[in-house]
Design an enzyme around this catalytic site. Structure first.
Site, mmCIF file in Angstrom:
data_model
loop_
_atom_site.group_PDB
_atom_site.id
_atom_site.type_symbol
_atom_site.label_atom_id
_atom_site.label_comp_id
_atom_site.label_asym_id
_atom_site.label_seq_id
_atom_site.Cartn_x
_atom_site.Cartn_y
_atom_site.Cartn_z
ATOM 1 N N ASP A 14 -35.240 42.759 45.925
ATOM 2 C CA ASP A 14 -36.567 42.210 45.623
ATOM 3 C C ASP A 14 -37.391 41.918 46.870
ATOM 4 O O ASP A 14 -38.216 41.007 46.898
ATOM 5 C CB ASP A 14 -36.441 40.922 44.774
ATOM 6 N N LYS A 17 -39.670 46.528 47.897
ATOM 7 C CA LYS A 17 -39.465 47.967 48.159
ATOM 8 C C LYS A 17 -40.429 48.826 47.344
ATOM 9 O O LYS A 17 -40.939 49.831 47.836
ATOM 10 C CB LYS A 17 -38.014 48.365 47.817
ATOM 11 N N GLY A 41 -35.706 46.429 39.698
ATOM 12 C CA GLY A 41 -37.043 46.212 39.128
ATOM 13 C C GLY A 41 -38.010 46.313 40.284
ATOM 14 O O GLY A 41 -38.054 45.426 41.133
ATOM 15 N N HIS A 42 -38.726 47.405 40.374
ATOM 16 C CA HIS A 42 -39.624 47.656 41.504
ATOM 17 C C HIS A 42 -41.064 47.558 41.031
ATOM 18 O O HIS A 42 -41.488 48.299 40.154
ATOM 19 C CB HIS A 42 -39.343 49.038 42.111
ATOM 20 N N GLN A 224 -31.880 47.566 45.221
ATOM 21 C CA GLN A 224 -31.157 46.366 45.663
ATOM 22 C C GLN A 224 -31.364 46.151 47.168
ATOM 23 O O GLN A 224 -32.403 46.537 47.672
ATOM 24 C CB GLN A 224 -29.661 46.467 45.303
HETATM 25 P P1 GDP Z 1 -38.407 45.267 44.884
HETATM 26 O O1 GDP Z 1 -37.311 45.137 43.885
HETATM 27 O O2 GDP Z 1 -37.901 45.247 46.280
HETATM 28 O O3 GDP Z 1 -39.308 46.438 44.626
HETATM 29 O O4 GDP Z 1 -39.307 43.954 44.725
HETATM 30 P P2 GDP Z 1 -39.800 43.298 43.336
HETATM 31 O O5 GDP Z 1 -40.870 44.144 42.767
HETATM 32 O O6 GDP Z 1 -38.637 42.975 42.477
HETATM 33 O O7 GDP Z 1 -40.350 41.900 43.849
HETATM 34 C C1 GDP Z 1 -41.373 41.812 44.774
HETATM 35 C C2 GDP Z 1 -42.505 40.987 44.151
HETATM 36 O O8 GDP Z 1 -43.401 40.581 45.140
HETATM 37 C C3 GDP Z 1 -43.334 41.776 43.149
HETATM 38 O O9 GDP Z 1 -43.826 40.901 42.177
HETATM 39 C C4 GDP Z 1 -44.473 42.307 44.014
HETATM 40 O O10 GDP Z 1 -45.647 42.587 43.258
HETATM 41 C C5 GDP Z 1 -44.683 41.151 44.938
HETATM 42 N N1 GDP Z 1 -45.164 41.486 46.283
HETATM 43 C C6 GDP Z 1 -44.854 42.557 47.062
HETATM 44 N N2 GDP Z 1 -45.415 42.435 48.288
HETATM 45 C C7 GDP Z 1 -46.086 41.266 48.283
HETATM 46 C C8 GDP Z 1 -46.834 40.559 49.262
HETATM 47 O O11 GDP Z 1 -46.985 40.980 50.410
HETATM 48 N N3 GDP Z 1 -47.359 39.353 48.896
HETATM 49 C C9 GDP Z 1 -47.208 38.835 47.656
HETATM 50 N N4 GDP Z 1 -47.739 37.651 47.391
HETATM 51 N N5 GDP Z 1 -46.506 39.471 46.698
HETATM 52 C C10 GDP Z 1 -45.942 40.655 47.016
HETATM 53 P P1 IMO Z 2 -34.056 45.547 43.182
HETATM 54 O O1 IMO Z 2 -33.902 47.042 43.344
HETATM 55 C C1 IMO Z 2 -32.163 41.651 43.156
HETATM 56 C C2 IMO Z 2 -28.030 41.469 41.717
HETATM 57 C C3 IMO Z 2 -27.783 40.739 40.428
HETATM 58 C C4 IMO Z 2 -26.392 40.202 40.678
HETATM 59 C C5 IMO Z 2 -25.734 41.327 41.451
HETATM 60 C C6 IMO Z 2 -24.889 42.253 40.602
HETATM 61 O O2 IMO Z 2 -35.121 45.156 42.233
HETATM 62 O O3 IMO Z 2 -34.158 44.890 44.507
HETATM 63 P P2 IMO Z 2 -25.507 44.150 38.856
HETATM 64 O O4 IMO Z 2 -26.296 44.088 37.587
HETATM 65 O O5 IMO Z 2 -26.053 45.089 39.858
HETATM 66 O O6 IMO Z 2 -24.037 44.368 38.615
HETATM 67 O O7 IMO Z 2 -25.628 42.661 39.474
HETATM 68 O O8 IMO Z 2 -26.790 42.075 42.038
HETATM 69 N N1 IMO Z 2 -29.039 42.549 41.643
HETATM 70 C C7 IMO Z 2 -30.273 42.447 42.139
HETATM 71 N N2 IMO Z 2 -30.902 41.419 42.736
HETATM 72 N N3 IMO Z 2 -32.782 42.838 43.041
HETATM 73 C C8 IMO Z 2 -32.157 43.897 42.472
HETATM 74 O O9 IMO Z 2 -32.691 45.122 42.458
HETATM 75 C C9 IMO Z 2 -30.857 43.715 41.958
HETATM 76 N N4 IMO Z 2 -29.978 44.511 41.324
HETATM 77 C C10 IMO Z 2 -28.878 43.791 41.145
HETATM 78 O O10 IMO Z 2 -28.735 39.703 40.236
HETATM 79 O O11 IMO Z 2 -26.451 39.083 41.532
HETATM 80 MG MG MG Z 3 -36.780 43.962 42.248
#
Ligand code: GDP
Ligand code: IMO
Ligand code: MG
Length: 424
Positions: A14, A17, A41-42, A224
């Site tokens: 998270d 990416k 979840g991207h 991840q």
């Molecule tokens: P990922 O799994 O690495 O793709 O990240 P996620 O999408 O799960 O979580 C990142 C969250 O931060 C999402 O809600 C994005 O929309 C948000 N986000 C990404 N970059 C920024 C930033 O520079 N500032 C803020 N405030 N939110 C951001």
């Molecule tokens: P993105 O790509 C954050 C965490 C789960 C748990 C551990 C194992 O959005 O960054 P799993 O279901 O993979 O067996 O869970 O890994 N986890 C993540 N945490 N971002 C993710 O993906 C994750 N995918 C798995 O919360 O701790």
């Molecule tokens: Mg994510």
């Protein structure tokens, strides 16, 4: 010359990416996912539109880009179908530009059931998985009785393989009234998807090699983060795949020289979802403030994310195990309101100071963070697009991180939206 980049998370996932891949996809011909599954979840925000992708590469939002899901990904075919429907609803045409490796293993409903049962049976030691069946699907893959995308096109083989699952997973399936235990149902539902998958299944390794030779540029998308890597992360509180750069080689069937640059994504502070050690976690008002300002709730599961200060010790480990060349720092704006910004430079373990994560990662849970701090900039940085326009205190913080990690910063994100970005 083509310049192929890989984007990997440097923390516990998270990091942002999805946003970074979306931005870099503008200059790539192809975007390829190599590991993980629908546990990811991207998030991508373009104008007022928000997209959360789980299996489909974050490049799909750009019209005309070709996207691949590699053999290293565990593909939940039902989740993928839902995601395709979501794209169609959003008016994104993916026909002829999304492909899936025929060699990818599938996550099937019984994997999710087993994930749920195993999490329950771990009791207080549960891992906090996403319950997306990821671990059980990788277990089957490694045990060599996984069911692959290619099996969808050979109904007799598929049935035989499912019959074998009935035998080896008896203790989970027999007598269960959960519909996910019903393998006949699963088989029927899968057969309905066969035609769709016939249009998607390809030899991803071969296609990437051909594209590479034609001079096309490829962006590899990790899911991840490095600290969740099954080998080098905080095992057993990890996911079940290699989230590090090496995962791209085996997860797509490519050689190391196909990757020109490794981009590590680093959130300006740290978050973690699920259980496991997190030395800089703040279980206090500051942690709450980070969660609120950063809107730190899981993009896949909606769970509140644990929040804390930046951890340079953990990042040194991530940068090393991924071979990171340059970093993209995200969510800088979330730190705008803090009077003081702390960051961890060392750990303390049994009276010793450590600059690196402990040799036995099991000790990770015992370390205490040693902090330094900087005065906060207390200025709104949201949407700033030029490095020189950042407050000097924010620039100091960024430079300090880059210097410590021995890498350059290629990009800074100052908001969730595509355009809220600084190219350095
Ligand atoms: P990922 O799994 O690495 O793709 O990240 P996620 O999408 O799960 O979580 C990142 C969250 O931060 C999402 O809600 C994005 O929309 C948000 N986000 C990404 N970059 C920024 C930033 O520079 N500032 C803020 N405030 N939110 C951001
Ligand atoms: P993105 O790509 C954050 C965490 C789960 C748990 C551990 C194992 O959005 O960054 P799993 O279901 O993979 O067996 O869970 O890994 N986890 C993540 N945490 N971002 C993710 O993906 C994750 N995918 C798995 O919360 O701790
Ligand atoms: Mg994510």
């Amino acid at each position: 010359m083509s310049k192929n980049k890989i984007v990997v998370g440097c923390q516990w996932g998270d990091e942002g990416k999805g946003k970074i891949v979306d931005i870099l996809a503008a200059d790539a011909d192809i975007i390829a996912r190599f590991q993980g599954g629908a546990n990811a979840g991207h998030t991508i925000v373009v104008g007022d539109e928000k997209y959360i992708l789980h299996l489909i590469p974050s490049g799909i939002i750009h019209a005309g880009k070709i996207c691949y899901i590699g053999n290293g990904v565990v593909v939940d075919p039902f989740a993928l179908k839902e995601e395709l429907d979501f794209l169609a609803e959003k008016g994104i045409d993916y026909t002829g530009r999304l492909f899936v490796s025929a060699a990818a293993n599938m996550v099937l409903p019984y994997h999710k059931l087993i994930d749920t049962i195993e999490e329950k049976s771990r009791g207080t030691a549960s891992l906090g998985t996403t319950i997306r069946g990821i671990g059980p699907a990788y277990v089957d893959k490694v045990a060599r009785h996984g069911i692959r995308i290619a099996d969808l096109f050979a109904p007799e083989r598929l049935k035989k393989k499912l019959d074998y699952q009935r035998v080896i997973k008896e203790r989970y399936l027999t007598g269960s009234d959960d519909e996910r235990a019903d393998l006949d149902r699963t088989c029927n539902e899968l057969m309905k998807l066969a035609d769709l998958f016939r249009t998607l299944a390809v030899d991803v390794s071969l296609e990437l090699q051909i594209a590479h030779r034609q001079g096309k540029s490829i962006l590899f998308e990790g899911a991840q983060g490095a600290l969740l890597d099954v080998d080098l992360g905080t095992y057993p509180y990890a996911t079940s795949s290699n989230t590090t750069t090496g995962g791209a080689l085996t997860g797509l069937g490519i050689g190391p020289r196909m990757i020109d640059q490794v981009i590590g994504v680093v959130k300006a502070y740290t978050t973690r979802v699920g259980a496991g050690p997190f030395p800089t976690e703040l279980v206090n008002d500051t942690g709450e403030q980070l969660r609120r300002l950063g809107d730190e709730y899981g993009a896949s599961t909606g769970r509140p994310r644990r929040c804390g200060w930046l951890d340079l010790v953990a990042l040194r480990h991530a940068v090393r195990i991924c071979g990171v060349d340059t970093i993209a720092i995200t969510k800088l704006d979330v730190l705008d309101e803090f009077d003081e910004i702390e960051y961890c430079t060392q750990y303390e373990l049994k009276g010793h100071r450590l600059n690196q994560v402990p040799l036995d990662l099991a000790d990770f849970g015992q370390v205490k963070p040693v902090y330094r701090s900087l005065p906060g900039w207390r200025t709104d940085t949201t949407g700033i697009t030029s490095f020189k326009d950042l407050p000097s205190k924010a620039r100091n913080y960024l430079n300090l991180v880059a210097d410590d990690l021995g890498v350059k910063i290629c990009l800074i994100s100052t908001g969730a939206k595509r355009l809220e970005t600084i190219f350095v």
